[in-house]
Design an enzyme around this catalytic site. Structure first.
Site, PDB file in Angstrom:
ATOM      1  N   VAL A 122      49.201  37.703  42.851  1.00 54.30           N
ATOM      2  CA  VAL A 122      48.812  38.350  41.594  1.00 54.30           C
ATOM      3  C   VAL A 122      49.616  39.638  41.402  1.00 54.30           C
ATOM      4  CG1 VAL A 122      46.903  39.461  40.365  1.00 54.30           C
ATOM      5  CG2 VAL A 122      46.507  37.313  41.573  1.00 54.30           C
ATOM      6  N   LYS A 182      33.104  39.779  47.395  1.00 56.28           N
ATOM      7  CA  LYS A 182      33.499  39.938  45.989  1.00 56.28           C
ATOM      8  C   LYS A 182      32.315  40.420  45.145  1.00 56.28           C
ATOM      9  CE  LYS A 182      37.772  38.667  45.699  1.00 56.28           C
ATOM     10  NZ  LYS A 182      38.738  39.670  45.267  1.00 56.28           N
ATOM     11  N   GLY A 205      47.554  45.442  46.770  1.00 50.17           N
ATOM     12  CA  GLY A 205      47.933  44.036  46.987  1.00 50.17           C
ATOM     13  C   GLY A 205      49.177  43.666  46.191  1.00 50.17           C
ATOM     14  N   HIS A 241      46.030  26.786  48.173  1.00 51.85           N
ATOM     15  CA  HIS A 241      45.002  26.254  47.285  1.00 51.85           C
ATOM     16  C   HIS A 241      45.490  24.903  46.766  1.00 51.85           C
ATOM     17  CE1 HIS A 241      44.010  30.658  47.017  1.00 51.85           C
ATOM     18  NE2 HIS A 241      42.839  30.128  47.310  1.00 51.85           N
ATOM     19  N   TYR A 257      33.521  35.262  51.762  1.00 51.41           N
ATOM     20  CA  TYR A 257      34.497  35.808  50.805  1.00 51.41           C
ATOM     21  C   TYR A 257      33.786  36.150  49.487  1.00 51.41           C
ATOM     22  CZ  TYR A 257      38.700  35.635  47.828  1.00 51.41           C
ATOM     23  OH  TYR A 257      39.703  35.908  46.945  1.00 51.41           O
ATOM     24  N   SER A 288      36.410  36.703  41.731  1.00 47.03           N
ATOM     25  CA  SER A 288      36.869  35.317  41.871  1.00 47.03           C
ATOM     26  C   SER A 288      35.718  34.401  41.447  1.00 47.03           C
ATOM     27  CB  SER A 288      37.236  35.090  43.333  1.00 47.03           C
ATOM     28  OG  SER A 288      37.119  33.729  43.646  1.00 47.03           O
ATOM     29  N   SER A 289      36.073  33.211  40.963  1.00 40.46           N
ATOM     30  CA  SER A 289      35.004  32.328  40.461  1.00 40.46           C
ATOM     31  C   SER A 289      34.124  31.784  41.585  1.00 40.46           C
ATOM     32  CB  SER A 289      35.598  31.185  39.627  1.00 40.46           C
ATOM     33  OG  SER A 289      36.534  30.465  40.391  1.00 40.46           O
ATOM     34  N   CYS A 290      34.507  32.037  42.859  1.00 42.83           N
ATOM     35  CA  CYS A 290      33.613  31.635  43.955  1.00 42.83           C
ATOM     36  C   CYS A 290      32.366  32.522  43.993  1.00 42.83           C
ATOM     37  CB  CYS A 290      34.340  31.666  45.298  1.00 42.83           C
ATOM     38  SG  CYS A 290      34.782  33.315  45.777  1.00 42.83           S
ATOM     39  N   PRO A 297      38.878  35.933  37.503  1.00 48.77           N
ATOM     40  CA  PRO A 297      39.838  34.887  37.128  1.00 48.77           C
ATOM     41  C   PRO A 297      39.390  33.534  37.681  1.00 48.77           C
ATOM     42  CG  PRO A 297      40.891  36.663  38.403  1.00 48.77           C
ATOM     43  CD  PRO A 297      39.411  36.817  38.550  1.00 48.77           C
ATOM     44  N   CYS A 298      39.740  32.465  36.952  1.00 49.46           N
ATOM     45  CA  CYS A 298      39.549  31.127  37.514  1.00 49.46           C
ATOM     46  C   CYS A 298      40.595  30.945  38.613  1.00 49.46           C
ATOM     47  CB  CYS A 298      39.710  30.075  36.407  1.00 49.46           C
ATOM     48  SG  CYS A 298      41.364  30.043  35.685  1.00 49.46           S
ATOM     49  N   TRP A 342      42.199  13.171  48.437  1.00 53.14           N
ATOM     50  CA  TRP A 342      40.845  13.161  49.004  1.00 53.14           C
ATOM     51  C   TRP A 342      39.831  12.821  47.908  1.00 53.14           C
ATOM     52  CZ3 TRP A 342      39.636  17.451  53.146  1.00 53.14           C
ATOM     53  CH2 TRP A 342      40.530  17.289  54.219  1.00 53.14           C
ATOM     54  N   GLY A 398      51.196  40.576  46.988  1.00 52.05           N
ATOM     55  CA  GLY A 398      50.565  39.251  46.909  1.00 52.05           C
ATOM     56  C   GLY A 398      50.956  38.521  45.636  1.00 52.05           C
TER      57      GLY A 398
HETATM   58  N1  LIG Z   1      44.883  33.146  44.183  1.00 56.67           N
HETATM   59  C1  LIG Z   1      43.892  32.722  43.443  1.00 56.67           C
HETATM   60  O1  LIG Z   1      43.773  31.522  43.121  1.00 56.67           O
HETATM   61  C2  LIG Z   1      42.870  33.687  42.931  1.00 56.67           C
HETATM   62  C3  LIG Z   1      41.899  33.230  42.015  1.00 56.67           C
HETATM   63  C4  LIG Z   1      40.954  34.118  41.541  1.00 56.67           C
HETATM   64  C5  LIG Z   1      40.953  35.426  41.966  1.00 56.67           C
HETATM   65  N2  LIG Z   1      41.907  35.846  42.850  1.00 56.67           N
HETATM   66  C6  LIG Z   1      41.861  37.244  43.298  1.00 56.67           C
HETATM   67  O2  LIG Z   1      43.071  37.895  43.000  1.00 56.67           O
HETATM   68  C7  LIG Z   1      43.356  38.847  44.007  1.00 56.67           C
HETATM   69  C8  LIG Z   1      44.767  38.634  44.530  1.00 56.67           C
HETATM   70  O3  LIG Z   1      44.913  37.325  45.036  1.00 56.67           O
HETATM   71  P1  LIG Z   1      46.318  36.788  45.521  1.00 56.67           P
HETATM   72  O4  LIG Z   1      46.299  35.331  45.341  1.00 56.67           O
HETATM   73  O5  LIG Z   1      47.392  37.619  44.919  1.00 56.67           O
HETATM   74  O6  LIG Z   1      46.233  37.073  47.099  1.00 56.67           O
HETATM   75  P2  LIG Z   1      47.427  37.285  48.139  1.00 56.67           P
HETATM   76  O7  LIG Z   1      48.674  36.666  47.638  1.00 56.67           O
HETATM   77  O8  LIG Z   1      46.904  36.867  49.468  1.00 56.67           O
HETATM   78  O9  LIG Z   1      47.629  38.862  48.141  1.00 56.67           O
HETATM   79  C9  LIG Z   1      46.693  39.717  48.710  1.00 56.67           C
HETATM   80  C10 LIG Z   1      47.360  41.043  48.969  1.00 56.67           C
HETATM   81  O10 LIG Z   1      46.391  41.915  49.571  1.00 56.67           O
HETATM   82  C11 LIG Z   1      47.041  42.655  50.561  1.00 56.67           C
HETATM   83  N3  LIG Z   1      46.126  43.123  51.605  1.00 56.67           N
HETATM   84  C12 LIG Z   1      45.323  42.376  52.399  1.00 56.67           C
HETATM   85  N4  LIG Z   1      44.686  43.164  53.277  1.00 56.67           N
HETATM   86  C13 LIG Z   1      45.077  44.443  53.013  1.00 56.67           C
HETATM   87  C14 LIG Z   1      44.774  45.701  53.572  1.00 56.67           C
HETATM   88  N5  LIG Z   1      43.912  45.822  54.591  1.00 56.67           N
HETATM   89  N6  LIG Z   1      45.374  46.800  53.062  1.00 56.67           N
HETATM   90  C15 LIG Z   1      46.253  46.701  52.031  1.00 56.67           C
HETATM   91  N7  LIG Z   1      46.581  45.537  51.466  1.00 56.67           N
HETATM   92  C16 LIG Z   1      46.008  44.407  51.951  1.00 56.67           C
HETATM   93  C17 LIG Z   1      48.063  41.699  51.172  1.00 56.67           C
HETATM   94  O11 LIG Z   1      49.031  42.472  51.818  1.00 56.67           O
HETATM   95  P3  LIG Z   1      50.138  41.834  52.819  1.00 56.67           P
HETATM   96  O12 LIG Z   1      51.226  41.361  51.900  1.00 56.67           O
HETATM   97  O13 LIG Z   1      50.522  42.973  53.677  1.00 56.67           O
HETATM   98  O14 LIG Z   1      49.447  40.723  53.565  1.00 56.67           O
HETATM   99  C18 LIG Z   1      48.550  40.969  49.926  1.00 56.67           C
HETATM  100  O15 LIG Z   1      49.633  41.659  49.352  1.00 56.67           O
HETATM  101  C19 LIG Z   1      42.280  38.688  45.071  1.00 56.67           C
HETATM  102  O16 LIG Z   1      41.303  39.660  44.859  1.00 56.67           O
HETATM  103  C20 LIG Z   1      41.725  37.315  44.803  1.00 56.67           C
HETATM  104  O17 LIG Z   1      40.392  37.191  45.187  1.00 56.67           O
HETATM  105  C21 LIG Z   1      42.879  35.025  43.335  1.00 56.67           C
END
Ligand SMILES: NC(=O)c1ccc[n+]([C@@H]2O[C@H](COP(=O)([O-])OP(=O)(O)OC[C@H]3O[C@@H](n4cnc5c(N)ncnc54)[C@H](OP(=O)(O)O)[C@@H]3O)[C@@H](O)[C@H]2O)c1
Length: 307
Positions: free
Chosen positions: A12, A136, A7, A176, A132, A103-105, A160-161, A199, A10
């Site tokens: 993170v 997790k 990822g 978000h 989701y 994730s905190s969910c 992470p929160c 809201w 993305g």
């Molecule tokens: N964002 C938050 O607020 C938050 C909070 C707590 C925990 N987290 C956790 O942190 C992690 C990262 O979150 P994020 O916000 O960085 O998410 P994100 O921006 O949506 O990034 C997710 C990444 O996963 C990749 N991905 C999805 N499906 C895939 C597949 N089949 N094969 C390979 N790569 C794939 C995506 O690739 P593409 O670029 O090709 O789409 C993207 O680069 C997640 O596990 C999330 O649950 C996030």
């Protein structure tokens, strides 16, 4: 040491890649087309060929409340596949260290705050993102079972929160709370609107960490992996009301209008604050203030408008 980031494209992943200390390791940051985690064989082939020593697992289908409500099947099934393919492939190839992101969910929706790691699976999940959250929890438990069967494997999970920051998603369908507020308040200022709608009462409390701070915590985890607990929250230790997030964004954006509350709209959980007892004991603290973090996120948002 070779470190693989799933990822990496993305929010993170990019924040980890931007951290100044990441350069001391050899980094593998494959795109989805180089390692499609929905494909078990492609995943295993990539791992066999590139032989990472350490995997940071951030990949997944991630989205805001609207996307989760609309596509529960995809959020459950795609994430179960991605997590299972990655974790089981690492095990079969013999990779001994994974830092898995939860994730905190994952916490029950009626659990008492602050949310302690031991509360997982102690009650019903929030229905809007249950699929989701189940994926997790499955990943965290799979990591734990692998460690239980063979102590040579260290497959640990961070929870992470909520996060915001550079490389966030700002489109309404995916965003978000914080990026949604930035986009909304920016539009209100641009169009000279006299008010912005919130809201509910805006009194619900949420914990959002600047994503660069999570990246800093992850770097420390790589350096000190044996010392971290198998399951650990990463949070701020305090939260803010939705109204406070709106006010902080308005201050950064320079919006002078009013906020109007629509009390007919749903607001979700009253509070979601993770316990940072384990994090404190291990010795890490988030450094970026809300104002400084929102400023950085807003500058990133503005750079997107200029493209
Ligand atoms: N964002 C938050 O607020 C938050 C909070 C707590 C925990 N987290 C956790 O942190 C992690 C990262 O979150 P994020 O916000 O960085 O998410 P994100 O921006 O949506 O990034 C997710 C990444 O996963 C990749 N991905 C999805 N499906 C895939 C597949 N089949 N094969 C390979 N790569 C794939 C995506 O690739 P593409 O670029 O090709 O789409 C993207 O680069 C997640 O596990 C999330 O649950 C996030």
């Amino acid at each position: 040491m070779k470190v693989l980031i799933t990822g990496a494209n993305g929010m993170v992943g990019k924040n980890i890649l931007e951290h100044s200390a990441i350069q001391k390791w050899q980094i593998l940051a494959p795109s989805r087309s180089e390692m499609n985690l929905s494909d078990r064989k492609a995943t295993e082939d990539y791992l066999k060929k590139n032989k990472p020593d350490f995997v940071i697992h951030t990949a997944g289908r991630v989205g805001g409340i609207q996307a989760n409500i609309k596509h529960p099947v995809a959020f459950l099934s795609e994430n179960v596949d991605i997590n299972q393919n990655l974790i089981l492939s690492c095990q079969s190839v013999g990779i001994k260290k994974i830092l898995n992101l939860g994730s905190s969910c994952m916490y029950p929706c009626r659990a008492q705050n602050p949310l302690k790691e031991s509360m997982i699976l102690q009650g019903e999940l929030e229905p809007t993102n249950e699929g989701y959250a189940l994926a997790k929890i499955m990943a965290q438990r799979l990591c734990e079972y692998i460690m239980r069967e063979d102590s040579e494997f260290q497959y640990k999970t961070l929870i992470p929160c909520n996060l915001y920051g550079r490389h966030d998603k700002f489109a309404a369908e995916h965003s978000h709370l914080v990026p949604a507020i930035i986009s909304k308040v920016f539009q209100a200022k641009k169009n000279n609107l006299s008010d912005v709608e919130i809201w509910g009462t805006g009194e619900a409390r949420r914990e959002f960490m600047y994503a660069g701070d999570l990246a800093d915590c992850i770097i420390k985890c790589i350096n000190d992996f044996s010392a971290i607990p198998n399951l650990m929250n990463v949070g701020l230790g305090h939260d803010y009301s939705v109204n406070e997030y709106y006010r902080a964004v308005a201050e950064v954006v320079g919006y002078q209008g009013q906020f109007k509350h629509d009390l007919t709209k749903p607001v979700g959980m009253q509070q979601k604050l993770v316990s940072i007892e384990k994090l404190n004991n291990w010795g890490w603290k988030s450094q970026t203030s809300l104002h400084a973090g929102i400023e950085k996120a807003y500058h990133y948002f503005l750079s997107l408008q200029e493209r």
